[in-house]
Write a protein that holds these residues in place. Structure first.
Motif, PDB file in Angstrom:
ATOM      1  N   LEU A  39       0.807  -1.220   0.000  1.00  0.00           N
ATOM      2  CA  LEU A  39       0.000   0.000   0.000  1.00  0.00           C
ATOM      3  C   LEU A  39       0.841   1.270   0.000  1.00  0.00           C
ATOM      4  N   VAL A  40       2.104   1.158   0.417  1.00  0.00           N
ATOM      5  CA  VAL A  40       3.003   2.320   0.325  1.00  0.00           C
ATOM      6  C   VAL A  40       3.960   2.171  -0.865  1.00  0.00           C
ATOM      7  N   ALA A  41       3.621   1.232  -1.745  1.00  0.00           N
ATOM      8  CA  ALA A  41       4.399   1.016  -2.971  1.00  0.00           C
ATOM      9  C   ALA A  41       5.876   0.743  -2.673  1.00  0.00           C
ATOM     10  N   GLY A  42       6.122   0.002  -1.601  1.00  0.00           N
ATOM     11  CA  GLY A  42       7.471  -0.381  -1.248  1.00  0.00           C
ATOM     12  C   GLY A  42       8.288   0.668  -0.533  1.00  0.00           C
ATOM     13  N   ASP A  43       7.733   1.857  -0.322  1.00  0.00           N
ATOM     14  CA  ASP A  43       8.453   2.938   0.356  1.00  0.00           C
ATOM     15  C   ASP A  43       8.008   2.995   1.811  1.00  0.00           C
ATOM     16  N   MET A  44       8.722   2.300   2.691  1.00  0.00           N
ATOM     17  CA  MET A  44       8.275   2.173   4.072  1.00  0.00           C
ATOM     18  C   MET A  44       8.385   3.472   4.862  1.00  0.00           C
ATOM     19  N   SER A  45       9.055   4.465   4.319  1.00  0.00           N
ATOM     20  CA  SER A  45       9.071   5.770   4.982  1.00  0.00           C
ATOM     21  C   SER A  45       7.680   6.399   4.989  1.00  0.00           C
ATOM     22  N   LEU A  46       6.787   5.884   4.126  1.00  0.00           N
ATOM     23  CA  LEU A  46       5.429   6.413   4.043  1.00  0.00           C
ATOM     24  C   LEU A  46       4.456   5.706   4.995  1.00  0.00           C
ATOM     25  N   LEU A  47       4.941   4.693   5.714  1.00  0.00           N
ATOM     26  CA  LEU A  47       4.047   3.938   6.592  1.00  0.00           C
ATOM     27  C   LEU A  47       3.370   4.812   7.649  1.00  0.00           C
ATOM     28  N   PRO A  48       4.089   5.707   8.335  1.00  0.00           N
ATOM     29  CA  PRO A  48       3.396   6.590   9.284  1.00  0.00           C
ATOM     30  C   PRO A  48       2.350   7.475   8.609  1.00  0.00           C
ATOM     31  N   SER A  49       2.610   7.923   7.399  1.00  0.00           N
ATOM     32  CA  SER A  49       1.628   8.753   6.677  1.00  0.00           C
ATOM     33  C   SER A  49       0.366   7.962   6.372  1.00  0.00           C
ATOM     34  N   LEU A  50       0.539   6.704   5.963  1.00  0.00           N
ATOM     35  CA  LEU A  50      -0.611   5.845   5.693  1.00  0.00           C
ATOM     36  C   LEU A  50      -1.423   5.629   6.965  1.00  0.00           C
ATOM     37  N   GLY A  51      -0.733   5.278   8.052  1.00  0.00           N
ATOM     38  CA  GLY A  51      -1.440   5.054   9.305  1.00  0.00           C
ATOM     39  C   GLY A  51      -2.147   6.296   9.802  1.00  0.00           C
ATOM     40  N   SER A  52      -1.468   7.431   9.737  1.00  0.00           N
ATOM     41  CA  SER A  52      -2.054   8.690  10.196  1.00  0.00           C
ATOM     42  C   SER A  52      -3.313   9.025   9.414  1.00  0.00           C
ATOM     43  N   LEU A  53      -3.257   8.859   8.103  1.00  0.00           N
ATOM     44  CA  LEU A  53      -4.413   9.150   7.251  1.00  0.00           C
ATOM     45  C   LEU A  53      -5.614   8.312   7.653  1.00  0.00           C
ATOM     46  N   MET A  54      -5.426   7.018   7.752  1.00  0.00           N
ATOM     47  CA  MET A  54      -6.545   6.118   8.008  1.00  0.00           C
ATOM     48  C   MET A  54      -7.076   6.269   9.436  1.00  0.00           C
ATOM     49  N   ILE A  55      -6.174   6.408  10.383  1.00  0.00           N
ATOM     50  CA  ILE A  55      -6.589   6.563  11.780  1.00  0.00           C
ATOM     51  C   ILE A  55      -7.324   7.881  11.982  1.00  0.00           C
ATOM     52  N   ARG A  56      -6.775   8.957  11.463  1.00  0.00           N
ATOM     53  CA  ARG A  56      -7.425  10.256  11.620  1.00  0.00           C
ATOM     54  C   ARG A  56      -8.779  10.308  10.919  1.00  0.00           C
ATOM     55  N   ALA A  57      -8.885   9.695   9.756  1.00  0.00           N
ATOM     56  CA  ALA A  57     -10.155   9.694   9.029  1.00  0.00           C
ATOM     57  C   ALA A  57     -11.273   9.095   9.876  1.00  0.00           C
ATOM     58  N   LEU A  58     -10.957   8.012  10.574  1.00  0.00           N
ATOM     59  CA  LEU A  58     -11.967   7.345  11.396  1.00  0.00           C
ATOM     60  C   LEU A  58     -12.156   8.001  12.755  1.00  0.00           C
ATOM     61  N   LEU A  59     -11.059   8.416  13.349  1.00  0.00           N
ATOM     62  CA  LEU A  59     -11.090   8.905  14.730  1.00  0.00           C
ATOM     63  C   LEU A  59     -11.569  10.338  14.847  1.00  0.00           C
ATOM     64  N   LEU A  60     -11.154  11.188  13.908  1.00  0.00           N
ATOM     65  CA  LEU A  60     -11.394  12.630  14.041  1.00  0.00           C
ATOM     66  C   LEU A  60     -12.532  13.156  13.167  1.00  0.00           C
ATOM     67  N   SER A  61     -13.154  12.291  12.380  1.00  0.00           N
ATOM     68  CA  SER A  61     -14.332  12.688  11.594  1.00  0.00           C
ATOM     69  C   SER A  61     -15.571  12.317  12.403  1.00  0.00           C
ATOM     70  N   PRO A  62     -16.349  13.287  12.837  1.00  0.00           N
ATOM     71  CA  PRO A  62     -17.485  13.012  13.719  1.00  0.00           C
ATOM     72  C   PRO A  62     -18.464  11.990  13.150  1.00  0.00           C
ATOM     73  N   GLY A  63     -18.842  11.025  13.994  1.00  0.00           N
ATOM     74  CA  GLY A  63     -19.855  10.055  13.618  1.00  0.00           C
ATOM     75  C   GLY A  63     -19.395   8.952  12.698  1.00  0.00           C
ATOM     76  N   VAL A  64     -18.108   8.857  12.449  1.00  0.00           N
ATOM     77  CA  VAL A  64     -17.598   7.864  11.495  1.00  0.00           C
ATOM     78  C   VAL A  64     -17.085   6.612  12.182  1.00  0.00           C
ATOM     79  N   GLY A  65     -16.294   6.785  13.245  1.00  0.00           N
ATOM     80  CA  GLY A  65     -15.642   5.639  13.855  1.00  0.00           C
ATOM     81  C   GLY A  65     -15.775   5.588  15.362  1.00  0.00           C
ATOM     82  N   GLU A  66     -15.297   4.484  15.921  1.00  0.00           N
ATOM     83  CA  GLU A  66     -15.331   4.272  17.365  1.00  0.00           C
ATOM     84  C   GLU A  66     -14.038   3.566  17.767  1.00  0.00           C
TER      85      GLU A  66
END
Length: 224
Positions: A39-66
């Motif tokens: 998912l990071v196309a082999g560039d593991m330096s992007l792993l924190p960016s991937l995690g941050s994106l997905m976690i924030r999308a669910l956690l910080l968007s009201p009514g989306v995640g738990e």
């Protein structure tokens, strides 16, 4: 039974700091995961960016995640689960995408920019639906997007305690709890937690092929 020094709770007030903590746990655990590599196309330096994106999308968007967390006596995050609520789908709205979607995509290689949306928006959802026999499975279940336990706390009942909390909340929605894992070590763990295995599929990528195992359980029956 989980260690007595841990506190388990449902997150009532999500914060940026919590998103950062969860991203660190995710990045530490997923560094060798084949799905993460793809998912990071082999560039593991992007792993924190991937995690941050997905976690924030669910956690910080009201009514989306738990989210449910486990913390030690010092307050450090040692584990968490993060679900999308029934009717919601990760990164499907502008509100969720504003948490770094376009920045992350811009960092991917051209091949990665083509692969990520094709697989995550089309191929994986199709595989989920076919395996679980549920149309739009991620949207129509209490879907577990993350289940992370720090390495030094694995095998100590932390995951069970986190899922026990989540199952009670899932039962209130009247829907099944469902998830996938990309790690074969997790298969017997989820079976012990009451999930039924619905199949296995290998997803190809230019960097590494990666596996998916599909699980679901009836939270209504468990809560009864």
């Amino acid at each position: 039974m989980a260690p007595s020094n841990l506190v388990f709770e449902r997150v009532e007030q999500p914060t940026e700091a919590l998103a950062d903590e969860a991203t660190k746990v995710f990045a530490d655990l997923m560094v060798a995961d084949p799905a993460a590599i793809a998912l990071v196309a082999g560039d593991m330096s992007l792993l924190p960016s991937l995690g941050s994106l997905m976690i924030r999308a669910l956690l910080l968007s009201p009514g989306v995640g738990e989210m449910f967390t486990a913390r030690d006596e010092s307050g450090a995050l040692v584990g968490f689960t993060l679900f999308s609520l029934p009717g919601q789908l990760i990164l499907s709205t502008p509100e969720q995408q504003k948490h770094g979607m376009f920045e992350f995509m811009g960092k991917l290689s051209p091949e990665g920019q083509k692969y990520y949306p094709e697989v995550m928006a089309k191929e994986v959802p199709k595989a989920n639906d076919e395996a679980l026999g549920i149309q739009e499975a991620e949207r129509n279940t209490y879907w577990c997007n993350f289940a992370m336990v720090r390495a030094d706390y694995q095998g100590k009942g932390v995951a069970k305690a986190l899922f026990d909390l989540a199952t009670k909340e899932a039962a209130k929605t009247g829907t099944k709890m469902a998830l996938t894992t990309t790690n074969i070590r997790n298969v017997p763990i989820y079976e012990k937690l009451g999930f039924k295995l619905y199949g296995h599929k290998v997803m190809p990528s230019p960097w590494v092929d990666w596996p998916l195992w599909f699980f679901a359980k009836d939270t209504q029956a468990e809560a009864a």
